[in-house]
Design a protein around this motif. Structure first.
Motif, PDB file in Angstrom:
ATOM      1  N   ASN A  99       0.840  -1.323  -0.052  1.00 34.48           N
ATOM      2  CA  ASN A  99       0.147  -0.128   0.092  1.00 34.48           C
ATOM      3  C   ASN A  99       0.817   1.219  -0.095  1.00 34.48           C
ATOM      4  O   ASN A  99       0.392   2.232  -0.086  1.00 34.48           O
ATOM      5  N   LEU A 100       1.992   1.129   0.106  1.00 33.42           N
ATOM      6  CA  LEU A 100       2.999   2.442   0.068  1.00 33.42           C
ATOM      7  C   LEU A 100       2.909   2.782  -1.325  1.00 33.42           C
ATOM      8  O   LEU A 100       3.185   4.007  -1.668  1.00 33.42           O
ATOM      9  N   ARG A 101       2.714   1.993  -2.269  1.00 29.21           N
ATOM     10  CA  ARG A 101       2.674   2.184  -3.671  1.00 29.21           C
ATOM     11  C   ARG A 101       1.476   2.912  -4.236  1.00 29.21           C
ATOM     12  O   ARG A 101       1.427   3.686  -5.148  1.00 29.21           O
ATOM     13  N   ASN A 102       0.403   2.734  -3.379  1.00 31.47           N
ATOM     14  CA  ASN A 102      -0.798   2.962  -4.234  1.00 31.47           C
ATOM     15  C   ASN A 102      -1.255   4.738  -4.452  1.00 31.47           C
ATOM     16  O   ASN A 102      -2.313   5.210  -4.936  1.00 31.47           O
ATOM     17  N   VAL A 103      -0.392   5.565  -3.432  1.00 32.18           N
ATOM     18  CA  VAL A 103      -0.591   6.863  -3.528  1.00 32.18           C
ATOM     19  C   VAL A 103       0.010   7.557  -4.755  1.00 32.18           C
ATOM     20  O   VAL A 103      -0.044   8.533  -4.913  1.00 32.18           O
ATOM     21  N   LEU A 104       1.244   6.528  -5.095  1.00 26.80           N
ATOM     22  CA  LEU A 104       1.912   7.140  -6.176  1.00 26.80           C
ATOM     23  C   LEU A 104       1.405   6.989  -7.525  1.00 26.80           C
ATOM     24  O   LEU A 104       0.181   6.820  -7.670  1.00 26.80           O
ATOM     25  N   GLY A 105       2.287   7.066  -8.674  1.00 27.17           N
ATOM     26  CA  GLY A 105       1.373   7.008 -10.008  1.00 27.17           C
ATOM     27  C   GLY A 105       1.036   8.229 -10.386  1.00 27.17           C
ATOM     28  O   GLY A 105       1.130   9.327  -9.853  1.00 27.17           O
TER      29      GLY A 105
ATOM     30  N   THR B  40      -7.691   5.410   2.625  1.00 23.24           N
ATOM     31  CA  THR B  40      -7.823   4.112   2.394  1.00 23.24           C
ATOM     32  C   THR B  40      -6.643   3.051   2.516  1.00 23.24           C
ATOM     33  O   THR B  40      -6.685   2.112   2.819  1.00 23.24           O
ATOM     34  N   ASN B  41      -5.783   3.771   1.550  1.00 24.39           N
ATOM     35  CA  ASN B  41      -4.577   2.611   1.396  1.00 24.39           C
ATOM     36  C   ASN B  41      -3.578   2.694   2.824  1.00 24.39           C
ATOM     37  O   ASN B  41      -3.038   1.622   2.902  1.00 24.39           O
ATOM     38  N   HIS B  42      -3.606   3.619   3.428  1.00 22.69           N
ATOM     39  CA  HIS B  42      -2.692   3.578   4.400  1.00 22.69           C
ATOM     40  C   HIS B  42      -3.445   2.877   5.618  1.00 22.69           C
ATOM     41  O   HIS B  42      -2.542   2.186   6.227  1.00 22.69           O
ATOM     42  N   TYR B  43      -4.612   3.066   5.778  1.00 22.85           N
ATOM     43  CA  TYR B  43      -5.192   2.075   6.657  1.00 22.85           C
ATOM     44  C   TYR B  43      -5.112   0.740   6.425  1.00 22.85           C
ATOM     45  O   TYR B  43      -5.212  -0.236   7.227  1.00 22.85           O
ATOM     46  N   ARG B  44      -5.319   0.549   5.020  1.00 27.53           N
ATOM     47  CA  ARG B  44      -4.981  -0.991   4.461  1.00 27.53           C
ATOM     48  C   ARG B  44      -3.721  -1.465   5.077  1.00 27.53           C
ATOM     49  O   ARG B  44      -3.681  -2.740   5.663  1.00 27.53           O
ATOM     50  N   GLY B  45      -2.854  -0.691   5.015  1.00 25.98           N
ATOM     51  CA  GLY B  45      -1.405  -0.802   5.121  1.00 25.98           C
ATOM     52  C   GLY B  45      -1.216  -1.320   6.663  1.00 25.98           C
ATOM     53  O   GLY B  45      -0.542  -2.261   7.330  1.00 25.98           O
TER      54      GLY B  45
END
Lengths: 501, 1142
Positions: free
Chosen positions: A58-64, A112-117
């Protein structure tokens, strides 16, 4: 007629059999053969590794980036130092114009992504102790999990302020499903505790494969202490000292060093080595990073990529505020303003703006269209600048502070700082942070930690609230935090929106 | 029969073979060829016999050779040595039989293709007369009565049984309907009976000449309706069931059943959302019942439930059924009808009965049609000159909207880049002016062939059905090919045992160019956005593309995209069932069915190496997805029919069922090909192998069901239905649920007081209430599933396993309570029929992938939350306006009105689904966005500046008046679901010529025209709608279109009221002219049926919508009806066809 009777009885018998078969409850038991479930996992050492691996994703998902911009850009547009050509990226534009609100999808993606992490970290921390395996390995895995949980919380608490503090796996019945907000203090307490425990987990100083290392743990802890010293906790001198000490420990590891060339910052061959302490991992053709299309100008035909979205580039006023002779603003160091054309690489095009070169993958842009670049979370230059700032705050302008900041300036081919008062050095180090760590998702955090903003015209720092961006809008109190996503507020009645949103 | 009957061997008639028969004979030899004839027609056939003092059996053989019948008799009744003389020259069979039987004192009866001869003194079967058989009374005959029996039209009816009441004496009418009979006295009563007509009794009195008119028995002619696990006469129905017969489907041959069903039944909204072959249809019965993904009805084919869901690109298992195989479709709408399907009935049930074998000898039929589809309307787009002019204007405006970039030299005068000699002349004028709609859309040819062979008798029959369809799409590169075969057999192998089954195989290959939810570059988008200054191909054969002109968003041209972006769906469907029907006792039957549906679907994809925005970055991209869907079901049920005290009749049903559904899918994918040659056929030729995937899921259902129909005096009808369903999808505590319903109907017309109202010929009231369910969530939601994570360490992909699904062990069924009231009225001898229903459906415990706070690490959980309501009325009117022997005019009109409202959601939270919002108090499918108020004028400059806007920018309403325009200013701006829809069909027939005009209408629905985002909101990087010529200028400030400027200078694009357009429409759905060749004419070429037709489908469309077609959706999101983002237009289809039977 007898024959008929015989048939009837046959059918009744078979019917009875069917009924009894049907009442077997097994017919309605269907296992999920494609996936493990919580009940049948965490039995082998391999499971410890796999659950820790999952935390990293989930570190990845805010990038891009794409035609809607990307979440990481919100932390840049919030500084007032970035611009966009992507008219349809409304989320970026709302943040940039300081009319952001809680419907912004970028904020929701972070949340959402950080809490998933965090959930995966919680799962690892809860379940790994029960697995029978090598104790040293077990400890290292738990150390990684705690480091990552701290990292996720550290970003969330700075973006959103007071947020739910979830430390254990959640199911439909747990009160944590609808958790109230914890105070910022409590969140930092967990972050600090996790990192201290990770420090004792036996991780190697550096890890070239990309996993969390002791260097990463200590670097993050120094950053956390630096922030805790400032706003909103304002723990002051004690924490500046702690920050300086941790940064010093990283320096003394001698596992990391500044790259001699800025090119190395975006050279895939240097991933996880040298200056790079902790990175979000990508691999070309396997899981390529995809911000390349966002950092090139809109449809000017310079890239091998078909999509050239111009989603983010630097404000001219900011780039032109760097000191005279700063190597970082020379063409194709941190920024680029002209480039060859795809159709004819001998021809160069003036792009009419400063685009981000520190995230630029030459190979991908020129030929492969699959980027191998990692995203830097912690690098040595930041540790040095933290050391300089914290040390100056704790002990005044000592050699430690000067050495650290001058190492960074030296690479930029700028004269060394010397003979400054504590206050002068303080601002000089801040400026160095702004210039060195620009567009790496650091500047906005520094702004709210210090409650200061950089005036690109006066080149002085002024109060955050009331600071006017070069293109018009003025920062208000509310912009010290981002709004908690609308959906989250709606789905959890215990949450209170941040003031002003 | 207690006495032994020996049948004469079946005699096949050798017929002179016509050309077509020769052809067919080659394909399928050995099939008995016989005409479809009923008793009346048999009797009308002309025969010539010349038998003088010869054996009677020889005479019968002579007759058998001429007409396709055979005689059956007891040898004792017709001794072989019996000699007769019979002379007839081209006389109707009735006449000849009359002579024959009179002289032999025999009676005859036609059953199917047999004529049964019995001695006159045996009790003659008296058909259609109720009550006990007449007693044998020997009464002396006094005098003769003669007469004629006519039908309602005044034509003589041959073969009518005329019996003196209380005796077995009597006769049958001859070919002209005439009879002579002897009666004992004036008090005698004659009973006239004939199958399909109301039996009439007439007191002879002193009359010697009688004229009798028999009335058609409406009840016996009444259609039998298929209901769940049985059939019922329409008059006995207590529920709301709509029906369509196969013949009606034949009027508008189409590739899929869903398309064919459009407009046929009230309450059934079929939205054919794509114009490509096979289309993509969205079917809603009485509105959206659920906020979960499944709002599709349950399809049941010959008792086999089609369970497969989630097929590629929005297709459904129904798309792989050959519509030509369908004998009838019944749509179950209210709870009384659907409750027998319990947990799966909430969205309505579509029962499909396929064609079976023939009950009266061999038949061959061949149906074919050929058609050409054309684009019915074009969207006005910029031509070359206009496009370049817009670009020039944009450049001029750049300094106003991006002064910094302008000063930095970001913008270059577009005139300076018009130097490419392939595109411009030396003066910078364009060489091409391509009309991409002309280049992309073609005249789409379709051919369709359906051949069937059926045979058998009333006991054993079979059918073989073959089909071939080859349909080209309007858009280059899209097509559908289908091969289908089906075999059915039904056999009464014992008196108490009937078995049968059907097996069908369908092989369908499709090339689709309109992927669901595609916002990127697809062929349909490039039709709108390819530059007019670019050619399809350059003289050297290279493809032209937008990238050839610098500064463009460089998508390929639509022909290029359609040719090199391959999306093939190859679907093999097998559908089979076998059944046994055992009569356990009188009225008690046990039926067992075993059914299976197997769908193998392969999706082949290849995006070429040069396709910008599609696969160029990947260097070519190929994948193959294989999906295998299996389902089987096993059902056993008892039905019991009884009647007691002659006024109570009961029909009871009790059954149990098991179903199991599983699915397996896998995908292999590769990228970076050196050559486009391989396409998807050699994934190993791709340098980069993308990680393969596979997954499986399965669920089981176990059900118990029952129904009681009770009728009192055939006037008061009562139905109770109940089903208990258990599903593996739910946690063990909530696995089973009960779905009951009750219904009541009153046939008012049969009450005595109605006799005084002859104008009313039918009146029935019915009402029902019941619960049905929905369990169409994905499997395993009750389990805490873990999921795969992919991470990179050391530049290598590694796998993580982490949280994925929040388990809900308390999950239970979604329930829909429905109340329905209906009235059926027939007036003027049923020349005017009206059916009206009003209903309310309340869905509660809605299964919803409900949002949870994502601080938990999860975003949704399957939960039973919220409720939703649908209220509606349905009206269907059928009238025969003119009925004369030579001219008929009938009208069918239907309208359905439905209001949907979400009543409650999780904590009241809005749910965003696709382009729509689900909000309490609002209908699902509501569009959400900004209020577009035109553009800021010069006079408003300072006000605009407050919003960081300039005159010429779009002016959005500051709804909450907080001084900023942001997401908080979004409101509900429209809805894609109509208020009402319906059909008006007029049929005119003159003798054998028939003209049908079928109109479709819909109102109250909006279309969210999302194509405007890229084709109108922004300019100069691709082609645009012609509307952009109306953009803001200081001279033209009253416009909706913002001032033209380069895209990178900033522009606004949002879902807003400007994109929402009224999607109401009236469509000329079908204009059909058909001619049925007269029997006399075609008999000569040995055909029994020959019909030729020509039709135009979609012959006109009236709408305010600016896109191709307002009946549209390009989104796969459940409620995104009416969302148009690069839609595939529907063709206007010109068709000719032939139906041949022999």
């Amino acid at each position: 007629m007898n024959a008929t009777v015989k048939y009837i009885s046959r059918w009744l018998i078979s019917g009875a059999l069917l009924v009894s078969a049907g009442s077997c409850s097994e017919f309605l038991e269907e296992p999920d053969r494609s996936n493990f479930t919580l009940e049948n996992y965490f039995t082998k050492p391999e499971h410890a590794e796999s659950v820790v691996n999952s935390i990293y994703e989930n570190l990845r998902n805010v990038l891009g980036g794409g035609f809607g911009g990307a979440p990481w850009m919100m932390l840049e547009f919030a500084t007032g130092l970035a611009n966009t050509e992507l008219g349809q990226a409304q989320n970026s534009i709302f943040v940039r114009n300081l009319v952001n609100n809680s419907d912004n999808g970028y904020g929701a993606t972070y949340w959402t992504n950080h809490y998933r992490g965090i959930a995966n970290a919680n799962l690892a921390i809860a379940k790994i102790p029960g697995i029978t395996m090598n104790e040293a390995a077990k400890k290292r895995y738990l150390g990684e999990a705690r480091f990552l949980r701290a990292l996720y919380y550290y970003e969330l608490v700075r973006i959103f302020g007071s947020i739910p503090l979830i430390k254990d796996p959640v199911d439909l019945k747990s009160p944590d499903l609808y958790a109230p907000q914890a105070s910022v203090e409590e969140i930092y307490k967990l972050i600090e505790a996790d990192l201290i425990e990770a420090e004792a987990s036996g991780l190697p100083n550096a890890d070239v494969t990309g996993r969390a290392s002791m260097g990463a743990v200590k670097s993050l802890l120094s950053s956390v202490y630096l922030t805790m010293a400032g706003y909103p906790l304002q723990k002051g001198a004690e924490y500046y000292k702690k920050a300086a000490d941790k940064a010093q420990e990283v320096v003394q590891m001698k596992s990391f060093s500044l790259f001699p060339s800025y090119d190395d910052l975006h050279n895939p061959a240097k991933k996880n080595t040298g200056e790079n302490i902790f990175m979000v991992q990508f691999a070309a053709f396997v899981l390529p990073s995809n911000w390349q299309t966002s950092i090139i100008p809109y449809n000017q035909g310079i890239s091998a990529y078909t999509d050239e979205t111009g989603a983010i580039f630097a404000n001219k006023e900011f780039v032109e505020s760097y000191e005279q002779g700063d190597k970082r603003t020379a063409e194709k160091q941190f920024y680029y303003s002209s480039f060859s054309l795809r159709s004819d690489r001998t021809k160069t095009r003036n792009l009419g703006g400063y685009y981000l070169y520190k995230h630029f993958d030459n190979t991908a842009q020129l030929s492969t269209t699959s980027s191998d670049l990692n995203w830097t979370v912690l690098r040595y230059a930041e540790v040095l600048l933290t050391l300089a700032e914290a040390s100056n705050e704790a002990n005044g302008p000592t050699a430690v502070a000067y050495d650290a900041v001058n190492a960074v300036r030296k690479r930029a081919e700028l004269p060394e700082l010397k003979g400054l008062s504590k206050e002068e050095l303080r601002e000089a180090i801040w400026r160095e942070r702004w210039y060195e760590l620009s567009f790496e998702n650091k500047t906005w955090y520094d702004m709210v930690r210090l409650r200061k903003a950089f005036n690109v015209t006066t080149k002085k720092f002024e109060n955050y609230v009331g600071h006017k961006f070069s293109y018009g809008p003025t920062l208000k109190d509310r912009e010290l935090l981002f709004p908690i996503p609308t959906a989250e507020i709606r789905n959890n009645s215990k949450l209170k929106q941040n003031p002003g949103y | 029969m207690k006495t032994k009957v020996r049948f004469k061997p079946l005699v096949y008639h050798l017929m002179k073979l016509s050309l077509i028969q020769c052809l067919l004979a080659v394909i399928f030899t050995g099939v008995s060829l016989a005409n479809e004839v009923n008793a009346q027609e048999i009797l009308k056939q002309k025969v010539s016999v010349r038998v003088e003092n010869q054996g009677v059996r020889q005479a019968l053989t002579v007759i058998e050779k001429q007409v396709k019948i055979r005689f059956a008799y007891r040898p004792t009744a017709l001794p072989a040595d019996r000699k007769i003389t019979l002379i007839a020259s081209n006389e109707p069979l009735a006449e000849v039989l009359g002579k024959l039987t009179r002289s032999l004192r025999l009676r005859y009866e036609i059953i199917g293709q047999q004529i049964i001869l019995t001695p006159e003194k045996e009790a003659a079967p008296v058909r259609a007369s109720s009550g006990a058989l007449p007693r044998e009374v020997n009464i002396p005959l006094a005098r003769k009565v003669a007469g004629i029996v006519n039908d309602e039209a005044g034509t003589g009816l041959p073969g009518v049984s005329v019996v003196v009441k209380g005796t077995t004496r009597g006769t049958t009418t001859n070919a002209d309907g005439r009879f002579d009979v002897e009666v004992p006295n004036d008090n005698a009563t004659l009973v006239f009976s004939y199958l399909g007509y109301v039996t009439q009794e007439i007191m002879v009195g002193n009359q010697v000449q009688l004229t009798v008119a028999l009335k058609v028995d409406a009840k016996s002619l009444e259609e039998v309706i298929v209901v769940g696990y049985g059939v019922q006469r329409k008059s006995d129905l207590t529920g709301s069931v709509g029906t369509v017969k196969g013949e009606a489907l034949q009027e508008r041959p189409s590739a899929s059943l869903n398309q064919a069903l459009s407009g046929r039944i009230t309450g059934v909204n079929v939205s054919v959302n794509s114009g490509r072959p096979g289309g993509r249809a969205n079917i809603r019965i009485r509105g959206n019942t659920s906020v979960s993904v499944a709002n599709n009805p349950l399809y049941v084919i010959d008792g086999v439930i089609l369970n497969a869901t989630g097929l590629a690109n929005g297709s459904t298992p129904m798309d792989y059924i050959n519509p030509n195989d369908i004998a009838s479709i019944e749509v179950l709408k209210d709870a009384s009808a659907t409750a027998i399907y319990g947990a799966r009935g909430a969205n309505g049930v579509i029962l499909v009965s396929t064609k079976r074998g023939s009950k009266d000898g061999g038949r061959v039929s061949y149906d074919t049609d050929f058609s050409v589809g054309v684009l019915p309307r074009k969207i006005p787009l910029l031509n070359s000159e206009e496009f370049l002019r817009v670009e020039d204007v944009a450049y001029e405006n750049a300094k106003k909207y991006d002064p910094v970039g302008w000063a930095g030299g970001k913008y270059v005068d577009p005139k300076t880049k018009r130097t490419n000699p392939l595109l411009f002349d030396s003066n910078g004028r364009p060489l091409y002016n391509t009309d991409w709609q002309d280049e992309s859309f073609r005249k789409a040819l379709t051919q369709n062939h359906q051949l069937s062979f059926t045979g058998g008798n009333s006991k054993d029959n079979f059918g073989v059905y073959l089909g071939y369809r080859n349909e080209d799409g309007l858009m280059t590169g899209s097509w559908l090919k289908r091969f289908s075969g089906r075999f059915v057999v039904d056999s009464q192998i014992k008196k108490w045992l009937k078995i049968g089954g059907a097996l069908s195989y369908n092989d369908q290959n499709e090339s689709q160019v309109d992927p669901l939810d595609a916002g990127g570059i697809i062929a349909m988008r490039q039709v709108l956005e390819a530059l007019p200054i670019i050619p399809v191909r350059y003289p050297d054969g290279r493809w032209g593309g937008n990238e050839d002109y610098p500064g463009m968003e460089g998508g390929g041209n639509p022909v290029h995209v359609a040719t090199e972006r391959l999306y093939y769906l190859k679907t093999q469907t097998m559908l089979g069932n076998i059944y046994t029907n055992i009569t356990l006792a009188k009225g008690l039957e046990l039926r067992t069915t075993l059914g299976t549906n197997v769908i193998n679907q392969r999706n082949d994809y290849y995006g070429g190496r040069t396709l910008n925005y599609i696969s160029r970055n990947q260097g070519g991209d190929a994948y193959i997805t294989n999906e295998r869907h299996n389902s089987w079901q096993f059902e056993n049920y008892l039905t019991y029919n009884t009647k007691f005290n002659s006024i109570h009749s009961v029909n009871a049903l009790l059954g149990l069922a098991w179903q199991h559904v599983d699915r397996f899918s896998s995908q292999a994918r590769a990228q970076r090909f050196q050559d486009d040659y391989f396409q998807f056929n050699n994934l190993g030729a791709g340098a980069v192998a993308v990680a393969p995937t596979s997954s499986t899921s399965a669920y089981g259902l176990n059900s118990y069901f029952g129904r009681i129909n009770y009728s009192l005096k055939e006037k008061y009808l009562l139905t109770f239905t109940g089903r208990i369903d258990g599903s593996s999808k739910f946690g063990s505590s909530n696995r089973y649920a009960v779905f009951p319903s009750a219904a009541l109907a009153w046939r008012v017309i049969d009450e005595d007081f109605m006799k005084g109202l002859p104008v009313i010929s039918n009146l029935k009231l019915r009402t029902s209430y019941g619960l049905t369910g929905n369990s169409e969530i994905t499997a395993y939601q009750a389990l805490a599933g873990l999921g795969n994570y992919s991470v990179i360490f050391n530049n290598t992909r590694q796998i993580g396993i982490g949280v994925n699904r929040l388990a809900n062990p308390d999950l239970r069924w979604e329930k829909t309570a429905q109340v329905d009231a209906g009235i059926e009225v027939g007036l003027f001898n049923n020349r005017l029929n009206l059916e009206f229903d009003v209903y309310r459906k309340l869905t509660s415990d809605m299964l919803l992938s409900a949002p949870v706070p994502s601080s938990s690490g999860y975003t949704t959980v399957s939960q039973n939350i919220g409720s939703m309501e649908n209220r509606g009325i349905e009206l269907g009117i059928n009238s025969v306006n003119v009925a004369t022997p030579n001219f008929n005019w009938s009208t069918a009109f239907n309208i359905s009105i439905n209001r949907n409202k979400v009543i409650a959601l999780t904590g009241g939270a809005d749910i965003f689904s696709g382009s729509t919002i689900i909000r309490e108090g609002q209908p699902v499918g509501s569009f959400f966005g900004f209020v577009h108020q035109g553009t800021w004028s010069l006079a408003e400059e300072s006000e605009a500046a407050r919003y960081l806007k300039k005159p010429g920018d779009i002016k959005y309403q500051d709804v909450n008046q907080d001084g900023v325009i942001n997401d908080n200013d979004r409101v509900i701006i429209g809805k894609g679901i109509p208020d009402g829809f319906g059909t008006l069909t007029n049929t005119f027939s003159h003798k054998n010529l028939e003209l049908m005009v079928d109109l479709q209408f819909m109102y109250g629905n909006d279309v969210l025209f999302r194509s405007k985002h890229s084709a109108e909101d922004r300019t100069g990087i691709a082609n645009s709608f012609k509307t952009v010529l109306n953009a803001w200028t200081p001279e033209r400030q009253n416009t909706n279109i913002a001032q033209t400027r380069p895209v990178s200078a900033g522009y606004n694009t949002n879902n807003d009221t400007d994109r929402v357009q009224d999607g109401s429409f009236i469509r000329g759905r079908n204009l059909l002219l058909s001619y049925r060749f007269p029997t006399k004419m075609i008999e000569k070429i040995h055909l029994s049926r020959l019909r030729a037709f020509a039709s135009v489908q979609n012959f006109f469309l009236r709408t305010k919508f600016q896109g191709y077609d307002p009946e549209v959706s390009t989104s796969g999101s459940a409620f995104d009806q009416g969302v148009d983002l690069y839609a595939y237009p529907k063709p206007r289809v010109f068709m000719v066809g032939l139906n041949i039977g022999l």
